[in-house]
Design a protein around this motif. Structure first.
Motif, mmCIF file in Angstrom:
data_model
loop_
_atom_site.group_PDB
_atom_site.id
_atom_site.type_symbol
_atom_site.label_atom_id
_atom_site.label_comp_id
_atom_site.label_asym_id
_atom_site.label_seq_id
_atom_site.Cartn_x
_atom_site.Cartn_y
_atom_site.Cartn_z
ATOM 1 N N LEU A 132 25.881 -23.625 -23.556
ATOM 2 C CA LEU A 132 26.348 -22.247 -23.656
ATOM 3 C C LEU A 132 25.239 -21.321 -24.146
ATOM 4 O O LEU A 132 25.101 -20.185 -23.668
ATOM 5 C CB LEU A 132 27.548 -22.163 -24.594
ATOM 6 C CG LEU A 132 28.284 -20.827 -24.595
ATOM 7 C CD1 LEU A 132 28.932 -20.569 -23.240
ATOM 8 C CD2 LEU A 132 29.338 -20.783 -25.699
ATOM 9 N N GLY A 133 24.431 -21.806 -25.082
ATOM 10 C CA GLY A 133 23.317 -21.002 -25.575
ATOM 11 C C GLY A 133 22.297 -20.714 -24.495
ATOM 12 O O GLY A 133 21.752 -19.609 -24.413
ATOM 13 N N THR A 134 22.033 -21.691 -23.655
ATOM 14 C CA THR A 134 21.086 -21.500 -22.558
ATOM 15 C C THR A 134 21.598 -20.446 -21.583
ATOM 16 O O THR A 134 20.845 -19.572 -21.139
ATOM 17 C CB THR A 134 20.852 -22.832 -21.820
ATOM 18 O OG1 THR A 134 20.304 -23.782 -22.740
ATOM 19 C CG2 THR A 134 19.900 -22.659 -20.649
ATOM 20 N N ALA A 155 16.169 -30.099 -16.561
ATOM 21 C CA ALA A 155 15.950 -28.821 -15.874
ATOM 22 C C ALA A 155 15.514 -27.741 -16.849
ATOM 23 O O ALA A 155 14.690 -26.870 -16.513
ATOM 24 C CB ALA A 155 17.230 -28.393 -15.149
ATOM 25 N N LEU A 156 16.042 -27.787 -18.065
ATOM 26 C CA LEU A 156 15.717 -26.779 -19.065
ATOM 27 C C LEU A 156 14.335 -26.978 -19.667
ATOM 28 O O LEU A 156 13.501 -26.060 -19.659
ATOM 29 C CB LEU A 156 16.774 -26.807 -20.183
ATOM 30 C CG LEU A 156 16.528 -25.897 -21.391
ATOM 31 C CD1 LEU A 156 16.495 -24.432 -20.966
ATOM 32 C CD2 LEU A 156 17.598 -26.131 -22.457
ATOM 33 N N ALA A 198 8.647 -18.207 -22.214
ATOM 34 C CA ALA A 198 8.682 -17.435 -23.462
ATOM 35 C C ALA A 198 10.051 -17.542 -24.130
ATOM 36 O O ALA A 198 10.155 -17.591 -25.365
ATOM 37 C CB ALA A 198 8.342 -15.978 -23.185
ATOM 38 N N THR A 199 11.110 -17.582 -23.327
ATOM 39 C CA THR A 199 12.454 -17.714 -23.873
ATOM 40 C C THR A 199 12.642 -19.090 -24.502
ATOM 41 O O THR A 199 13.213 -19.220 -25.589
ATOM 42 C CB THR A 199 13.505 -17.494 -22.778
ATOM 43 O OG1 THR A 199 13.323 -16.200 -22.199
ATOM 44 C CG2 THR A 199 14.916 -17.583 -23.349
ATOM 45 N N ILE A 200 12.135 -20.119 -23.830
ATOM 46 C CA ILE A 200 12.242 -21.470 -24.377
ATOM 47 C C ILE A 200 11.458 -21.579 -25.676
ATOM 48 O O ILE A 200 11.903 -22.231 -26.635
ATOM 49 C CB ILE A 200 11.756 -22.502 -23.340
ATOM 50 C CG1 ILE A 200 12.723 -22.535 -22.154
ATOM 51 C CG2 ILE A 200 11.643 -23.888 -23.965
ATOM 52 C CD1 ILE A 200 12.317 -23.457 -21.042
ATOM 53 N N MET A 201 10.313 -20.923 -25.737
ATOM 54 C CA MET A 201 9.535 -20.933 -26.978
ATOM 55 C C MET A 201 10.347 -20.337 -28.129
ATOM 56 O O MET A 201 10.415 -20.899 -29.231
ATOM 57 C CB MET A 201 8.243 -20.150 -26.789
ATOM 58 C CG MET A 201 7.395 -20.023 -28.046
ATOM 59 S SD MET A 201 6.744 -21.617 -28.630
ATOM 60 C CE MET A 201 5.461 -21.895 -27.396
ATOM 61 N N SER A 202 10.991 -19.191 -27.885
ATOM 62 C CA SER A 202 11.811 -18.562 -28.922
ATOM 63 C C SER A 202 13.013 -19.425 -29.274
ATOM 64 O O SER A 202 13.387 -19.560 -30.444
ATOM 65 C CB SER A 202 12.293 -17.186 -28.449
ATOM 66 O OG SER A 202 11.207 -16.309 -28.230
#
Length: 386
Positions: free
Chosen positions: A93-95, A289-290, A300-304
């Motif tokens: 859900l967060g993704t 996949a993520l 950049a989103t994954i880093m955050s």
């Protein structure tokens, strides 16, 4: 058992003038090690119905099943058996939420009243980032006097009656010091699901939006889903809780309270804290996949997302937004665990090596059974791979 698609372990080539790379283990050797470890680990925790799977760079290289999906009548656990993911679903859900942020439909640092209005306590102060990071300061609605009677053990618990947001809302109180401290919160993710439902145009629209988003990970709805259906019920394991009574020391969460189908508090809306169910393969494919394939969010989103918040670090935790780190044998895995309704789950990705490991079980005890099995598998994998 899901068969490996291709030999997923890397091969090395000797080059003139270059020192040979360390010998790589054979795929069979790794599989044999994981097979032996899985059998011992499952036996140590009482032999629950269990699915486990390992992937590397999008390809399955090992999987195993054990135990029964249902004790009585005896029903074997198979590759297609569905399990409730419980809190592992927070990561899913967060993704999806961060995907909407990337597309400009939501903002992390605006008050959630922007999307929810003023009906939810604290909505003028709490932000989306706080919900995702467990820093909003909400109480536990499952223990609130207004709503506790609606859940297991309460005198109003009815596993056949669908829950609604209106049933949960009275148990949500004003948050304490929003944004200041980390405290794991199921309530915050229930509020998040409500927010997403409002933004989507209703629960069904939200479920459909998530389904379409997960198609980017190869999901079709039969391996990972938030949608409840009769076809899902026919594939679902029963959840069991260990206790000191009969039935081999376990309570069947489905039959003990008179459920005629999947208990209505097990997954699906409005429970954003445990919204998803599926197979180990479905969850592993999502993680791959993520964190490996880059198919769901921008780097950049994954880093955050994966950077622990200052509040979490102050509490000796590694939680970022809807995910946290687990270190095993000096390797760092990014993922999430879950436990509810007789089910446990644990999944993580070693992003350095592109390896994902997922375990789901239908037995819940004092400690997370899936996490115990997962840890032994992670240690075994580390012991035979560079």
């Amino acid at each position: 058992m899901i068969r490996p698609l291709v030999p997923a372990l890397s091969l090395t080539v000797d080059r003139p003038g270059v020192s040979p790379a360390p010998a790589q283990p054979s795929l069979v050797a790794v599989q044999d090690t994981l097979d032996a470890t899985f059998a011992k680990a499952v036996g140590r925790v009482g032999g629950p119905g269990t699915q486990a799977i390992a992937m590397r760079d999008g390809q399955v290289f090992w999987s195993a099943n054990a135990g029964k999906a249902i004790d009585n009548p005896a029903t074997p656990d198979t590759d297609s058996t569905m399990f409730a993911y419980a809190s592992f679903g927070k990561l899913v859900l967060g993704t999806y939420t961060l995907h909407l942020v990337e597309n400009g439909l939501l903002a992390l640092d605006k008050p959630i009243s922007t999307y929810l209005g003023n009906d939810t306590p604290g909505s003028n102060v709490v932000t989306l980032r706080m919900l995702l990071a467990h820093t909003a300061g909400y109480n536990d609605l499952y223990e609130a006097p207004e709503t506790a009677p609606l859940f297991e053990g309460g005198d109003q618990y009815d596993p056949n009656k669908r829950y609604t947001w209106e049933m949960l809302a009275p148990g949500i109180h004003e948050p304490i010091s929003p944004g200041t401290t980390y405290e794991y919160s199921n309530t915050g993710f229930c509020i998040l699901a409500r927010l997403l439902s409002r933004m989507s145009g209703g629960d069904a629209a939200l479920e459909n939006g998530i389904k379409q988003f997960l198609q980017n990970a190869g999901e079709t709805g039969d391996q990972l889903t938030a949608q409840r259906s009769q076809s899902a019920y026919l594939r679902f394991a029963h959840g069991y809780r260990t206790h000191a009574g009969p039935s081999n020391g376990s309570l069947d969460y489905f039959t003990a309270y008179g459920a005629t189908g999947i208990p209505t508090d097990l997954y699906g809306m409005p429970f954003g804290d445990g919204m998803f169910a599926g197979t180990a393969f479905g969850a592993a494919r999502f993680l791959d996949a993520l964190f490996v394939g880059g198919k769901l969010l921008k780097p950049a989103t994954i880093m955050s997302m994966t950077t622990p918040t200052t509040q979490a670090l102050a509490a000796n935790d590694t939680y970022g937004m809807a995910t946290y780190r687990t270190e095993v044998s000096q390797r760092v895995w990014q993922g999430h665990a879950g436990a509810f309704g007789g089910f446990t789950s644990m999944g993580g990705t070693d992003r350095t090596r592109g390896v994902t490991l997922m375990v789901v079980t239908n037995r819940e005890g004092n400690a997370s059974i899936a996490e115990a099995i997962w840890k032994e598998l992670a240690e075994a994998y580390a012991s035979v791979t560079p």
